[in-house]
Write an enzyme that holds these catalytic residues in place. Structure first.
Site, PDB file in Angstrom:
ATOM      1  NE  ARG A  70      33.044  47.522  41.134  1.00 10.88           N
ATOM      2  CZ  ARG A  70      32.605  47.357  42.629  1.00 10.88           C
ATOM      3  NH1 ARG A  70      31.329  47.611  42.604  1.00 10.88           N
ATOM      4  NH2 ARG A  70      33.338  47.262  43.556  1.00 10.88           N
ATOM      5  CE1 TYR A 198      38.972  54.173  36.560  1.00  5.25           C
ATOM      6  CE2 TYR A 198      37.646  52.391  37.906  1.00  5.25           C
ATOM      7  CZ  TYR A 198      38.801  53.390  37.640  1.00  5.25           C
ATOM      8  OH  TYR A 198      39.755  53.022  38.669  1.00  5.25           O
ATOM      9  CE  LYS A 207      35.120  42.639  39.992  1.00  6.39           C
ATOM     10  NZ  LYS A 207      35.434  43.719  41.077  1.00  6.39           N
ATOM     11  CG  HIS A 227      34.377  39.869  44.377  1.00  6.63           C
ATOM     12  ND1 HIS A 227      34.066  41.017  45.229  1.00  6.63           N
ATOM     13  CD2 HIS A 227      35.307  40.389  43.816  1.00  6.63           C
ATOM     14  CE1 HIS A 227      34.761  41.989  44.891  1.00  6.63           C
ATOM     15  NE2 HIS A 227      35.468  41.626  43.902  1.00  6.63           N
ATOM     16  CB  SER A 249      36.100  46.372  45.773  1.00  3.93           C
ATOM     17  OG  SER A 249      35.336  45.614  44.791  1.00  3.93           O
ATOM     18  CB  CYS A 251      39.434  44.121  51.396  1.00  4.93           C
ATOM     19  SG  CYS A 251      37.978  45.268  51.915  1.00  4.93           S
ATOM     20  CG  ASP A 278      38.275  40.952  41.127  1.00  2.00           C
ATOM     21  OD1 ASP A 278      38.263  41.160  42.328  1.00  2.00           O
ATOM     22  OD2 ASP A 278      37.817  41.418  40.070  1.00  2.00           O
ATOM     23  NE  ARG A 366      40.564  49.760  40.804  1.00  2.00           N
ATOM     24  CZ  ARG A 366      39.977  48.600  41.566  1.00  2.00           C
ATOM     25  NH1 ARG A 366      40.419  47.317  41.268  1.00  2.00           N
ATOM     26  NH2 ARG A 366      39.283  48.742  42.628  1.00  2.00           N
TER      27      ARG A 366
END
Ligand code: SAT
Ligand code: MN
Length: 589
Positions: A70, A198, A207, A227, A249, A251, A278, A366
Site C-alpha cells: 500500500r 497491488y 481497505k 481493522h 498490518s 502483526c 482483517d 501474499r
C-alpha cells in the site's frame, strides 16, 4: 436495465466514455468466468501455473517491482471540508481530486477490457453487509475480488434491490509510482484508484471500501468498521466467546484468527474458530451486545513466516485453489517463502535465486484464498446477524514497556487504550520498517475521517443498556535486552485469551494497576511452557517511570486531534497520569 440498476449503468457508461476500453465485461462471478480469466492470464504471463500435484488450482502473480505494498503517502480522503478528513489523512478538495484523477483515466483503458465487478461486503443476506461495484482493467484484480468478496450475480441483484452501492474506479495505468493515487470521496461513496495493481491499492472492496468508506458510513449509521480479526474461542464447557482484535498490518492477525491450541488445551477440549482475519464490521444488537461480521469472503494473508509451526491452518487453507503474489518458487514449481521446507530456485521477481539480491519471497508477499477452505472456518462466520463479541483486543509490536496483557477498567479507558496504540512499522506499507508509530485502533492508514470524531464515535457506544465487550491490550512482541522475544506467541497466545475469558465470565480477580487490570500472580496458566521466571516477571511488570513517559507521549500525540479530541478521552489520559504520579510518590516514600 431499469429501475435501481439504471444509475449503475449510467455510471458504467460514463466511466467507459472516459477510460475508453475496447470492451466492457459484466462479471457474473461464475466458475466458468474465473476459469476463463485464469486462462487469459496464463496466456499473457500475468499468472504462472504452480505445481498441479502439490498445489492444484494455484497460481503465482508477480507484481511490478515498484508496486508491492500500500502507498499511504499517495492515499487521500477528499471531503468537502478539510477538517472532516482530519490530520490523520491526506486531503484534496473533491473537485481538484476528480480533475486530477480523470486526467489520468482519460483513455487509459484503450485496447483493454473494463470489467464491471459487482460485490457484496458481508454475507449476501446480512443487513450489516454493504455492496459496491469496482470497474477495473486488471483481470488479476477481478480474480482476487472473486475470492475476497461475494462477487457477481447475487451482489448485482442486491444492488438492484437497494439501489445504493460504493462506486470504485480502478486502472493499473502505467504502474508508474509517479502516476499513482488512491482517492476516496466518502460523501459520494466513491473511490478512484490509479497506477497500482497491488492489494489494498487495487482490491477496492478491502481497505478502500470496507474500512475508509465504511468507517464514514458507519459513523453516520451508528456502527463501526474496524481493522480487526474475529475469532471464536470454544471452551471445554462448550461456550464460544467471540473476540475482535485490532493489530496493524503484518502483526499476526491471520495467525491469531487461525490459532491452534497448545497440546494440553486441545486435550482439554479447547477449539478455535476463524471468523475473519482483517476487517470487522460491528453494530449493537437488540440485546445491547455488539455483533460482528467479517465483510470479506477470503484471506489476503502475508506469506512469509506462515509455516507448519506458526500457522498450519493457513498452510492447509492455501494448499489448493489459491493465488500467490510475489512469493519465491522452488525448482519443482511450488510456492516458497521463509518458514517452508525446500529451497527457492527463483525469487519473487523471477530471477534465479541469489541471496545477494535480498529475500527470495518479498516480505509483503501474499496469498489470496477463499475463507471456506480454512479448516477452522467458523460455522457461524456467515451468520446474517453476525456473532456477539465478548472482548475487543488492541495490540501492536512494542519491544518494551507494554505488558503481555492488560484490561481496561471500563469502555472509556478501553477507547483510550485503542487510541494510544503504537507499533513498529512493517513491510505492509512502503517506508522505513521498525520505527515506532502511533496507530490508534490500527486504523491510522484506514480511518476515513477525522480521528477526533472517530474517538467520539467510539465513546458514543457507551449507552445505558449497552452490554459492551470488555477491552484488553496485548503485546506479543516484548523483547529482552538481547533483542530476543520474551513470549513464544502463536498457539500459546490462547493462554492469554483464556485469562480474558475468565475475566469476562467474572471468574478471576486480576490485579488493579494505574494502567489497567493485569493478571494476578498465577492467574495466567503457564504450565508446560518453558518460560524462565525472569521472563514471566518482565512480561507482567509495571515500569512506573516508563509508563509516566508513555502517558505524557500519549497525551501529546492525542492533542494532534484537537479541537475535535473528545474531552472525555483527555480526562481519561489525565486520570491515569495522575494515578501513575501517585504510585511513583508512594514508591519513593
Ligand atoms: O494491501 S492490503 O491493505 O490489502 C494488506 C494490508 O496491508 O493489511
Ligand atoms: Mn490489514
Amino acid at each position: 436495465m431499469t429501475g435501481k440498476l439504471a444509475a449503475l449503468e449510467r455510471w458504467v457508461n460514463e466511466a467507459a466514455a472516459l477510460a475508453r476500453p475496447a470492451r466492457v465485461h459484466w462479471c457474473d462471478g461464475s466458475d466458468a468466468e474465473y476459469r476463463e480469466l485464469v486462462r487469459q492470464m496464463l496466456a499473457s504471463g500475468e499468472l504462472l501455473g504452480l505445481n498441479p500435484d502439490t498445489h492444484p488450482g494455484c497460481y503465482l502473480h508477480r507484481s511490478h517491482p515498484s508496486d508491492v505494498a500500500r502507498v499511504e503517502h499517495l492515499t487521500y480522503v477528499c471531503t468537502r471540508e478539510r477538517d472532516d478528513a482530519g490530520p490523520n489523512n491526506h486531503w484534496l478538495p473533491p473537485a481538484e481530486a476528480h480533475a486530477k484523477m480523470d486526467a489520468l483515466f482519460d483513455g487509459c483503458m484503450a485496447g483493454r477490457t473494463m470489467y464491471v465487478v459487482p460485490y457484496c461486503m458481508g454475507p449476501i443476506d446480512s443487513p450489516l453487509a454493504r455492496c459496491g461495484v469496482e470497474l477495473t482493467d486488471s483481470p488479476y484484480v477481478v480474480a482476487n475480488m472473486r475470492i475476497m468478496t461475494r462477487m457477481g450475480e447475487a451482489a448485482l441483484a442486491r444492488i438492484g434491490r437497494e439501489g445504493r452501492f460504493v462506486k470504485g474506479l480502478h486502472s493499473i495505468g502505467e504502474l508508474d509510482p509517479e502516476r499513482r493515487f488512491i482517492m476516496h470521496f466518502p460523501e459520494e461513496l466513491s473511490i478512484k484508484s490509479y497506477g497500482s495493481g497491488y492489494g489494498g491499492n487495487a482490491l477496492l472492496g478491502k481497505k478502500c471500501h470496507a474500512l475508509r468508506i465504511a468507517s464514514w458510513q458507519a459513523r453516520a449509521e451508528g456502527w463501526l468498521a474496524e481493522h480487526m480479526l474475529i475469532v471464536g474461542i470454544e471452551t471445554p464447557r462448550g461456550d464460544t466467546h467471540y473476540i475482535a482484535a485490532a493489530f496493524p498490518s503484518a502483526c499476526g492477525k491471520t495467525n491469531l484468527a487461525m490459532l491452534i491450541p497448545p497440546e494440553g488445551y486441545r486435550r482439554d477440549g479447547w477449539k478455535v474458530w476463524t471468523v475473519g482475519d482483517d476487517i470487522c464490521w460491528m453494530r449493537p444488537g437488540a440485546d445491547g451486545r455488539l455483533y460482528a461480521i467479517n465483510p470479506e469472503a477470503g484471506f489476503f494473508g502475508v506469506a512469509p513466516g506462515t509455516s507448519a509451526a506458526s500457522n498450519p491452518n493457513a498452510l492447509a487453507t492455501v494448499a489448493h485453489d489459491a493465488i500467490f503474489t510475489n512469493v519465491a518458487l522452488t525448482a519443482d514449481g511450488r510456492p516458497w517463502w521463509d518458514g517452508l521446507p525446500g529451497a527457492p530456485a527463483f525469487d519473487w521477481q523471477g530471477r534465479p535465486y541469489d541471496p545477494a539480491n535480498g529475500p527470495a519471497a518479498h516480505p509483503n508477499s501474499r496469498f489470496t484464498v477463499s475463507a471456506r477452505q480454512c479448516p477452522t472456518w467458523s460455522p457461524h462466520a456467515e451468520d446474517a446477524l453476525g456473532v456477539p463479541l465478548s472482548a475487543i483486543v488492541f495490540g501492536g509490536r512494542r519491544p518494551a514497556l507494554l505488558p503481555l496483557v492488560m484490561e481496561a477498567r471500563d469502555w472509556t479507558h478501553g477507547v483510550l487504550m485503542g487510541a494510544a496504540m503504537g507499533s513498529e512499522t512493517t513491510a505492509a506499507a512502503t517506508g522505513a520498517v521498525g520505527v515506532l508509530r502511533r496507530d490508534p485502533m490500527a486504523m491510522k492508514p484506514f480511518c476515513g475521517y477525522h480521528y477526533g470524531d472517530y474517538f467520539a464515535h467510539w465513546l458514543s457506544f457507551d449507552q445505558p443498556g449497552a452490554k459492551l465487550p470488555k477491552v484488553f491490550h496485548v503485546n506479543w512482541f516484548r523483547k529482552d535486552a538481547e533483542g530476543k522475544y520474551l513470549w513464544p506467541g502463536f498457539g500459546d497466545n490462547l493462554r492469554v485469551l483464556e485469562w480474558m475469558i475468565a475475566r469476562v465470565e467474572g471468574r478471576l480477580r486480576g490485579r488493579e494497576t494505574p494502567v489497567g487490570i493485569l493478571p494476578a500472580a498465577d492467574e495466567l496458566k503457564l504450565d508446560g511452557l518453558d518460560l524462565p521466571p525472569a521472563a514471566r516477571h518482565e512480561l507482567l511488570a509495571l515500569d512506573i517511570p516508563g509508563w509516566r513517559a508513555e502517558l505524557a507521549a500519549i497525551g501529546q500525540d492525542l492533542e494532534a486531534y484537537a479541537p475535535r479530541l473528545p474531552d472525555r478521552l483527555r480526562r481519561e489520559q489525565q486520570r491515569i497520569a495522575a494515578a501513575l504520579a501517585a504510585a511513583a510518590a508512594a514508591q519513593a516514600a
